[in-house]
Design a protein around this motif. Structure first.
Motif, PDB file in Angstrom:
ATOM      1  N   GLY A 162      43.296  61.978  54.901  1.00  0.00           N
ATOM      2  CA  GLY A 162      42.650  61.945  53.594  1.00  0.00           C
ATOM      3  C   GLY A 162      43.638  61.710  52.465  1.00  0.00           C
ATOM      4  O   GLY A 162      43.362  60.957  51.519  1.00  0.00           O
ATOM      5  N   THR A 163      44.814  62.322  52.557  1.00  0.00           N
ATOM      6  CA  THR A 163      45.826  62.142  51.513  1.00  0.00           C
ATOM      7  C   THR A 163      46.304  60.702  51.461  1.00  0.00           C
ATOM      8  O   THR A 163      46.461  60.118  50.379  1.00  0.00           O
ATOM      9  CB  THR A 163      47.015  63.086  51.775  1.00  0.00           C
ATOM     10  N   GLY A 164      46.541  60.105  52.623  1.00  0.00           N
ATOM     11  CA  GLY A 164      46.969  58.711  52.651  1.00  0.00           C
ATOM     12  C   GLY A 164      45.936  57.774  52.061  1.00  0.00           C
ATOM     13  O   GLY A 164      46.274  56.887  51.260  1.00  0.00           O
ATOM     14  N   VAL A 165      44.675  57.980  52.417  1.00  0.00           N
ATOM     15  CA  VAL A 165      43.609  57.112  51.912  1.00  0.00           C
ATOM     16  C   VAL A 165      43.432  57.281  50.407  1.00  0.00           C
ATOM     17  O   VAL A 165      43.352  56.304  49.648  1.00  0.00           O
ATOM     18  CB  VAL A 165      42.290  57.399  52.650  1.00  0.00           C
ATOM     19  N   LEU A 166      43.367  58.533  49.941  1.00  0.00           N
ATOM     20  CA  LEU A 166      43.158  58.780  48.516  1.00  0.00           C
ATOM     21  C   LEU A 166      44.335  58.275  47.680  1.00  0.00           C
ATOM     22  O   LEU A 166      44.145  57.680  46.614  1.00  0.00           O
ATOM     23  CB  LEU A 166      42.951  60.276  48.270  1.00  0.00           C
ATOM     24  N   SER A 167      45.554  58.502  48.162  1.00  0.00           N
ATOM     25  CA  SER A 167      46.722  58.002  47.428  1.00  0.00           C
ATOM     26  C   SER A 167      46.745  56.481  47.408  1.00  0.00           C
ATOM     27  O   SER A 167      47.112  55.868  46.403  1.00  0.00           O
ATOM     28  CB  SER A 167      48.010  58.539  48.056  1.00  0.00           C
ATOM     29  N   GLY A 168      46.357  55.854  48.520  1.00  0.00           N
ATOM     30  CA  GLY A 168      46.282  54.396  48.553  1.00  0.00           C
ATOM     31  C   GLY A 168      45.259  53.852  47.585  1.00  0.00           C
ATOM     32  O   GLY A 168      45.505  52.865  46.878  1.00  0.00           O
ATOM     33  N   LEU A 169      44.086  54.474  47.542  1.00  0.00           N
ATOM     34  CA  LEU A 169      43.051  54.039  46.597  1.00  0.00           C
ATOM     35  C   LEU A 169      43.498  54.268  45.155  1.00  0.00           C
ATOM     36  O   LEU A 169      43.263  53.423  44.281  1.00  0.00           O
ATOM     37  CB  LEU A 169      41.751  54.792  46.879  1.00  0.00           C
ATOM     38  N   GLY A 170      44.119  55.416  44.907  1.00  0.00           N
ATOM     39  CA  GLY A 170      44.613  55.687  43.556  1.00  0.00           C
ATOM     40  C   GLY A 170      45.677  54.703  43.128  1.00  0.00           C
ATOM     41  O   GLY A 170      45.668  54.206  41.989  1.00  0.00           O
ATOM     42  N   GLY A 171      46.622  54.401  44.024  1.00  0.00           N
ATOM     43  CA  GLY A 171      47.646  53.417  43.708  1.00  0.00           C
ATOM     44  C   GLY A 171      47.071  52.041  43.461  1.00  0.00           C
ATOM     45  O   GLY A 171      47.535  51.306  42.565  1.00  0.00           O
ATOM     46  N   THR A 172      46.064  51.668  44.233  1.00  0.00           N
ATOM     47  CA  THR A 172      45.404  50.371  44.034  1.00  0.00           C
ATOM     48  C   THR A 172      44.748  50.298  42.663  1.00  0.00           C
ATOM     49  O   THR A 172      44.894  49.304  41.938  1.00  0.00           O
ATOM     50  CB  THR A 172      44.346  50.149  45.126  1.00  0.00           C
ATOM     51  N   ALA A 173      44.024  51.342  42.301  1.00  0.00           N
ATOM     52  CA  ALA A 173      43.341  51.360  41.007  1.00  0.00           C
ATOM     53  C   ALA A 173      44.337  51.281  39.855  1.00  0.00           C
ATOM     54  O   ALA A 173      44.130  50.541  38.880  1.00  0.00           O
ATOM     55  CB  ALA A 173      42.485  52.621  40.887  1.00  0.00           C
ATOM     56  N   LEU A 174      45.440  52.018  39.953  1.00  0.00           N
ATOM     57  CA  LEU A 174      46.436  51.996  38.887  1.00  0.00           C
ATOM     58  C   LEU A 174      47.115  50.622  38.792  1.00  0.00           C
ATOM     59  O   LEU A 174      47.404  50.148  37.684  1.00  0.00           O
ATOM     60  CB  LEU A 174      47.485  53.079  39.118  1.00  0.00           C
ATOM     61  N   SER A 175      47.373  49.982  39.918  1.00  0.00           N
ATOM     62  CA  SER A 175      47.976  48.645  39.900  1.00  0.00           C
ATOM     63  C   SER A 175      47.044  47.639  39.249  1.00  0.00           C
ATOM     64  O   SER A 175      47.478  46.796  38.448  1.00  0.00           O
ATOM     65  CB  SER A 175      48.316  48.203  41.328  1.00  0.00           C
ATOM     66  N   LEU A 176      45.755  47.702  39.582  1.00  0.00           N
ATOM     67  CA  LEU A 176      44.791  46.781  38.970  1.00  0.00           C
ATOM     68  C   LEU A 176      44.681  47.014  37.466  1.00  0.00           C
ATOM     69  O   LEU A 176      44.590  46.059  36.682  1.00  0.00           O
ATOM     70  CB  LEU A 176      43.422  46.953  39.635  1.00  0.00           C
ATOM     71  N   LEU A 177      44.683  48.282  37.060  1.00  0.00           N
ATOM     72  CA  LEU A 177      44.626  48.591  35.631  1.00  0.00           C
ATOM     73  C   LEU A 177      45.867  48.066  34.919  1.00  0.00           C
ATOM     74  O   LEU A 177      45.771  47.477  33.825  1.00  0.00           O
ATOM     75  CB  LEU A 177      44.516  50.107  35.444  1.00  0.00           C
ATOM     76  N   LEU A 178      47.034  48.235  35.515  1.00  0.00           N
ATOM     77  CA  LEU A 178      48.276  47.745  34.927  1.00  0.00           C
ATOM     78  C   LEU A 178      48.218  46.231  34.711  1.00  0.00           C
ATOM     79  O   LEU A 178      48.529  45.725  33.631  1.00  0.00           O
ATOM     80  CB  LEU A 178      49.447  48.110  35.828  1.00  0.00           C
ATOM     81  N   HIS A 179      47.807  45.498  35.737  1.00  0.00           N
ATOM     82  CA  HIS A 179      47.768  44.037  35.636  1.00  0.00           C
ATOM     83  C   HIS A 179      46.734  43.579  34.609  1.00  0.00           C
ATOM     84  O   HIS A 179      46.977  42.622  33.869  1.00  0.00           O
ATOM     85  CB  HIS A 179      47.459  43.439  37.007  1.00  0.00           C
ATOM     86  N   MET A 180      45.604  44.251  34.541  1.00  0.00           N
ATOM     87  CA  MET A 180      44.567  43.868  33.580  1.00  0.00           C
ATOM     88  C   MET A 180      45.084  44.024  32.149  1.00  0.00           C
ATOM     89  O   MET A 180      44.899  43.125  31.311  1.00  0.00           O
ATOM     90  CB  MET A 180      43.321  44.726  33.785  1.00  0.00           C
ATOM     91  N   ILE A 181      45.739  45.141  31.860  1.00  0.00           N
ATOM     92  CA  ILE A 181      46.256  45.365  30.505  1.00  0.00           C
ATOM     93  C   ILE A 181      47.361  44.369  30.189  1.00  0.00           C
ATOM     94  O   ILE A 181      47.441  43.850  29.063  1.00  0.00           O
ATOM     95  CB  ILE A 181      46.755  46.815  30.374  1.00  0.00           C
ATOM     96  N   GLN A 182      48.229  44.086  31.144  1.00  0.00           N
ATOM     97  CA  GLN A 182      49.282  43.086  30.919  1.00  0.00           C
ATOM     98  C   GLN A 182      48.686  41.730  30.567  1.00  0.00           C
ATOM     99  O   GLN A 182      49.150  41.056  29.639  1.00  0.00           O
ATOM    100  CB  GLN A 182      50.163  42.968  32.168  1.00  0.00           C
ATOM    101  N   HIS A 183      47.671  41.310  31.296  1.00  0.00           N
ATOM    102  CA  HIS A 183      47.044  40.011  31.028  1.00  0.00           C
ATOM    103  C   HIS A 183      46.408  39.979  29.643  1.00  0.00           C
ATOM    104  O   HIS A 183      46.524  38.987  28.910  1.00  0.00           O
ATOM    105  CB  HIS A 183      46.006  39.712  32.100  1.00  0.00           C
ATOM    106  N   LEU A 184      45.747  41.059  29.267  1.00  0.00           N
ATOM    107  CA  LEU A 184      45.104  41.108  27.960  1.00  0.00           C
ATOM    108  C   LEU A 184      46.135  41.161  26.833  1.00  0.00           C
ATOM    109  O   LEU A 184      45.975  40.509  25.793  1.00  0.00           O
ATOM    110  CB  LEU A 184      44.181  42.322  27.876  1.00  0.00           C
ATOM    111  N   ALA A 185      47.199  41.927  27.031  1.00  0.00           N
ATOM    112  CA  ALA A 185      48.184  42.115  25.959  1.00  0.00           C
ATOM    113  C   ALA A 185      48.990  40.855  25.703  1.00  0.00           C
ATOM    114  O   ALA A 185      49.275  40.514  24.550  1.00  0.00           O
ATOM    115  CB  ALA A 185      49.116  43.268  26.314  1.00  0.00           C
ATOM    116  N   TYR A 186      49.343  40.145  26.768  1.00  0.00           N
ATOM    117  CA  TYR A 186      50.229  38.992  26.606  1.00  0.00           C
ATOM    118  C   TYR A 186      49.535  37.657  26.854  1.00  0.00           C
ATOM    119  O   TYR A 186      50.161  36.605  26.747  1.00  0.00           O
ATOM    120  CB  TYR A 186      51.444  39.139  27.524  1.00  0.00           C
ATOM    121  N   GLY A 187      48.239  37.707  27.166  1.00  0.00           N
ATOM    122  CA  GLY A 187      47.447  36.489  27.229  1.00  0.00           C
ATOM    123  C   GLY A 187      47.834  35.533  28.329  1.00  0.00           C
ATOM    124  O   GLY A 187      47.968  34.328  28.099  1.00  0.00           O
ATOM    125  N   TYR A 188      48.017  36.035  29.530  1.00  0.00           N
ATOM    126  CA  TYR A 188      48.336  35.136  30.643  1.00  0.00           C
ATOM    127  C   TYR A 188      47.441  35.477  31.828  1.00  0.00           C
ATOM    128  O   TYR A 188      46.671  36.431  31.798  1.00  0.00           O
ATOM    129  CB  TYR A 188      49.806  35.245  31.030  1.00  0.00           C
TER     130      TYR A 188
END
Length: 426
Positions: free
Chosen positions: A7-33
């Protein structure tokens, strides 16, 4: 315990995935690429963005950092670190879920907007919080809860960087400081699952692209000579970071500091688009030998300044990728000087950047084995390069320990009642 690891591996993997997607989305919006036919990585996106957009993104980062962490400190519960939560003999104080989640999101948003700190602490903290809840639900024994919390943090690291071995060693070397069979089994299992889960969304990719790296006698000699220099540099950077963190702004003062430091970073990014973010872009340039000596030295100095400025302003974030980048830039300067000024066979600058980055990371973060594993997994470098990697890391660690011991002796001798001092003898 097996269910807890899964359960810890799955939840941490899902959490890391969500944070990575959020990071990339904000980067694209902030710098327009990110549009079809345009730049698709952060460094290219920042370089293609107009100067006003870079400045605006860093100003926004200052507002989010200053106001966000002030409000969290004013209205939220006190934050508990992962190390304090893991404890030495049993689980320590539990991490407050809501405050930690806000802290995690603030780190991701500010790094995406251009903060020079790393993003790896956020998924580690999220994984630790999720693991704490898992251990509580399953009513694990105290020692097992301690292991599971550490596994959650390591699996979060493995998830965002796709580094199962690095995540497992981080659990054992840094958080638990033990290699018992039970701890090893849990660390390896949770980290492997944490790294595997994001493959479905983020893909099975590694962080840096490298060209062919060949072990030559010149590279071996460079590794032996440069290791101690890199260790001394890591020690100096560690002292600066400690000073900046000890004097970090608190309370309302954090808002003022962030509103000054981050816009100043924005001004610098108008001239050096390699500065925003955790340093992955400059490190990739160093590994590709695309930095001259002057630019590498300039970026190294500016990177140190903006990292220490962000820490002094009270911003939070990791130092993993920033320290890797500082080491890569320092090694680039040393290798270029070696090739230009010494009557010795030349070395490949990209190869030395990898050696220097790993050695600097391991000494700066006090995790040499984890740093070596991370460097290998970041680049998928071949087996033969492990020998100079080990040599450079050993030399750097030796010099770092000598410098640290000298500091301790100096502190003792400066105390008024230290043994051997005039007051003690009298």
């Amino acid at each position: 315990m097996a269910i807890a690891v899964l359960g810890t591996g799955v939840l941490s993997g899902l959490g890391g995935t969500a944070l990575s997607l959020l990071l990339h989305m904000i980067q694209h919006l902030a710098y327009g690429y990110g549009q079809p036919g345009g730049p698709h990585n952060f460094l290219q996106g920042v370089s293609a963005a107009p100067a006003w957009r870079r400045f605006a993104a860093l100003c926004a980062a200052g507002v989010v950092a200053g106001v966000g962490w002030w409000a969290l400190g004013r209205f939220g519960r006190p934050l508990i670190s992962i190390a304090a939560s893991v404890g030495k003999t049993g689980p320590g104080k539990p991490m407050p879920p809501f405050s930690t989640l806000v802290h995690v999101l603030l780190q991701i948003v500010t790094v995406a907007l251009g903060s020079p700190l790393g993003r790896e602490v956020a998924p580690r903290e999220l994984g630790a919080v999720l693991a704490t809840a898992t251990g509580r639900v399953l009513r694990l024994a105290a020692d097992d809860r301690r292991i599971i919390i550490a596994c959650g943090a390591g699996a979060g690291l493995a998830a965002v960087y796709n580094v199962p071995l690095g995540g497992a060693l981080f659990i054992l070397e840094v958080l638990l400081a033990q290699v018992g069979q039970r701890a090893v089994l849990c660390a390896v299992g949770a980290s492997a699952i944490g790294a595997f889960v994001p493959w479905a969304v983020l893909g099975n990719v590694h962080q840096y692209e490298i060209g062919p790296m060949v072990v030559t006698p010149a590279v071996m000699v460079w590794a032996l000579c440069a290791g101690p220099v890199i260790g001394i540099g890591a020690h100096g950077a560690k002292r600066l970071a400690g000073l900046a963190q000890n004097r970090a702004a608190r309370g309302v003062g954090r808002i003022g500091w962030c509103l000054v430091v981050f816009p100043l970073m924005g001004v610098l990014t108008c001239f050096y688009p390699q500065l925003p973010g955790n340093g992955r872009g400059p490190m990739q340039l160093a590994l590709s030998a695309q930095l001259g000596m002057e630019l590498a030295a300039t970026l190294l100095v500016l990177k140190i300044i903006v990292i220490m400025g962000a820490l002094r302003a009270g911003a939070a974030g990791g130092l993993l990728t920033p320290s890797l980048t500082m080491g890569g830039l320092l090694a680039t300067v040393l290798a270029t000087a070696w090739n230009l000024w010494l009557p010795l066979p030349g070395v490949d600058v990209g190869t030395t950047a990898l050696l220097g980055g790993i050695a600097f990371l391991g000494t700066f973060m006090a995790m040499p084995l984890t740093a070596i594993a991370l460097g290998i997994e970041f680049t998928h470098v071949g087996h033969d390069m492990w020998v100079p990697i080990f040599l450079t890391s050993a030399g750097a660690l030796m010099a770092f320990r000598i410098c640290a011991r000298a500091d301790r002796v100096r502190v003792v001798q400066s105390q008024p009642h230290a043994p051997g001092s005039m007051s003690a003898r009298s």
